[in-house]
Design an enzyme around this catalytic site. Structure first.
Site, PDB file in Angstrom:
ATOM      1  N   ASP A   1      -5.871  -7.507  -3.034  1.00  6.53           N
ATOM      2  CA  ASP A   1      -5.967  -6.116  -2.603  1.00  6.53           C
ATOM      3  C   ASP A   1      -6.521  -5.288  -3.761  1.00  6.53           C
ATOM      4  O   ASP A   1      -5.908  -5.227  -4.825  1.00  6.53           O
ATOM      5  CB  ASP A   1      -4.573  -5.620  -2.202  1.00  6.53           C
TER       6      ASP A   1
ATOM      7  N   HIS B   1      -7.249  -4.924   1.347  1.00 10.45           N
ATOM      8  CA  HIS B   1      -6.301  -3.881   1.750  1.00 10.45           C
ATOM      9  C   HIS B   1      -6.474  -3.600   3.233  1.00 10.45           C
ATOM     10  O   HIS B   1      -7.526  -3.122   3.667  1.00 10.45           O
ATOM     11  CB  HIS B   1      -6.538  -2.607   0.945  1.00 10.45           C
TER      12      HIS B   1
ATOM     13  N   SER C   1       0.135   0.255   4.895  1.00 10.72           N
ATOM     14  CA  SER C   1      -0.162   0.891   3.610  1.00 10.72           C
ATOM     15  C   SER C   1       0.939   1.880   3.237  1.00 10.72           C
ATOM     16  O   SER C   1       2.107   1.485   3.130  1.00 10.72           O
ATOM     17  CB  SER C   1      -1.547   1.555   3.668  1.00 10.72           C
TER      18      SER C   1
END
Length: 331
Positions: free
Chosen positions: A275, A304, A151
C-alpha cells in the site's frame, strides 16, 4: 512478476495481481484511471439521527427476491468519500449479489449527509456511528449488524469495535486498507514519492470541507485553504475543531492500533503490504497471534483499496469479505 503470494495461515485464496495492474501504485491508481461499476438500481434513502437536528444520510440496498434473513452490513467510506465512491459501490454490489442487505452510511458532512448534518467527520468520531446505528429500525437490526470500513472508515470501525461496540448488536467487523497508525500514514503521504497522491487527496479533502452547506468560521476557511499538506489540514483544521491539542494528539487519540487489543468480537483485517499510502510496518509490528478475535490477512500486493485480481472483476477483498462472513456468521 511474482506469482506465488501467500498469506500466512490464511484459509482464503491468495491475492494474485491481474495484468496490467502490477505493483502497489497501479493497483491503487486503477480505481482512479478506470472508475468503478455502475451503481445498483433503486435503493432506499434513510436519514439517521445523530444529534439534535443532525441526521446522517444512508442508502439501503436489499437483495432482490431474498427475505431479510441475514445481518445488515453497514459500509463506512474513506477520506473524502461517500456512498457513491467506486470502492463503496463495488462492495455494495457484491454483497447484495451474495444475499446481504447493505446500508451505505455517509459520514457527517460527506455526500448527502452534508445537507442534513452540520460539522465534519474525523477518523475516530465513533459517537456518530453509534448514534446512527441506534437509529436503525428493528426490522433491519434484529438479525444483527456487521460493519465494513474502507480506509479511514476502516480505522473508525476498528476503533468502534475496540470501544466495546457501544452496546449495539454488532456481530463482526471488517476493515480494508485502514490507516491504523494515523501519524505514520500522514508521514508516508508527505514523502517525496507520494507527491501526486498528497495533491490528489488534499484537494479532495479541501473540496469536501469547503463544499456548499459546510458550516465554517472565517478562521477555519483560511486554515483549510492554506493547508499545504494532509498534516497541516489536520493540524490547523481537524485538531482544533474537535478539541485536540494538535495533529499528533488527534492521531494518537484516534489511531485504531491503540484499540485492537480490546476487541472482543470477530474482526477481519485486510491489508496490502505494498500500500503506497500506509507503511507496512503499521501492520507487521502488530503481534497478531496475541489478538485472538482478529484475523489479519496481509497480502504482499494489492495497493490501497485495490486488490484487482485474476479470476474476475470483483476485487479480491470483496470476495474474501463475503466468504468470511459466510463462514463466521450463522443464520
Amino acid at each position: 512478476m511474482q506469482d506465488d503470494d501467500e498469506e500466512a495461515g490464511s484459509n482464503f485464496p491468495p491475492f494474485r495481481q491481474r495484468a496490467p495492474w502490477f505493483g502497489g501504485d497501479l493497483q491503487t491508481l486503477r480505481n482512479i484511471i478506470c472508475g468503478g461499476p455502475p451503481d445498483l438500481s433503486g435503493g432506499e434513502r434513510r436519514l439517521l439521527q445523530v444529534s439534535a437536528g443532525d441526521r446522517l444520510a444512508a442508502r439501503l440496498d436489499r437483495p432482490a427476491g431474498v427475505a431479510a434473513a441475514r445481518p445488515l452490513v453497514v459500509l463506512a467510506h474513506g477520506l473524502a468519500g461517500s456512498e457513491t465512491s467506486n470502492y463503496v459501490v463495488q462492495s455494495a454490489r457484491h454483497l447484495v449479489a451474495e444475499g446481504w442487505p447493505v446500508l451505505r452510511l455517509n459520514l457527517r458532512g460527506a455526500g448527502p449527509s452534508r445537507a442534513t448534518s452540520a460539522g465534519h467527520y474525523h477518523a475516530g468520531r465513533t459517537a456518530d456511528l453509534s448514534q446512527a446505528l441506534r437509529g436503525l429500525p428493528d426490522d433491519l437490526t434484529r438479525r444483527g449488524i456487521v460493519l465494513l470500513g474502507h480506509s479511514l472508515g476502516g480505522n473508525l470501525v476498528l476503533k468502534f469495535m475496540g470501544e466495546g461496540g457501544h452496546g449495539l448488536p454488532v456481530l463482526a467487523a471488517i476493515s480494508v486498507s485502514a490507516p491504523i497508525d494515523l501519524a505514520a500514514t500522514a508521514a508516508r503521504m508527505m514523502a517525496p514519492r507520494n507527491v501526486f497522491y498528497q495533491r490528489y487527496v488534499l484537494a479532495a479533502m479541501k473540496r469536501d470541507a469547503l463544499a456548499p452547506g459546510a458550516v465554517l468560521s472565517a478562521d477555519e476557511r483560511i486554515a483549510i485553504v492554506s493547508a499545504r499538506s494532509v498534516f497541516e489540514f489536520d493540524d490547523c483544521f481537524i485538531a482544533p475543531r474537535f478539541g485536540f491539542k494538535d495533529a499528533l494528539d488527534y492521531y494518537e487519540s484516534n489511531s485504531a492500533r491503540r484499540f485492537l487489543a480490546a476487541i472482543e468480537r470477530p474482526v477481519l483485517i485486510l491489508h496490502a503490504l505494498d500500500d503506497p499510502w500506509i507503511p507496512a510496518g503499521c501492520y507487521t509490528a502488530v503481534d497478531w497471534p496475541r489478538l485472538p478475535m482478529i484475523e489479519a490477512l496481509l497480502s504482499p500486493h494489492g495497493g490501497h483499496l485495490g486488490f484487482h485480481s485474476r479470476g474476475g472483476r470483483v476485487p479480491w477483498h470483496d470476495r474474501v469479505a463475503a466468504s468470511w462472513l459466510e463462514r463466521r456468521l450463522t443464520f
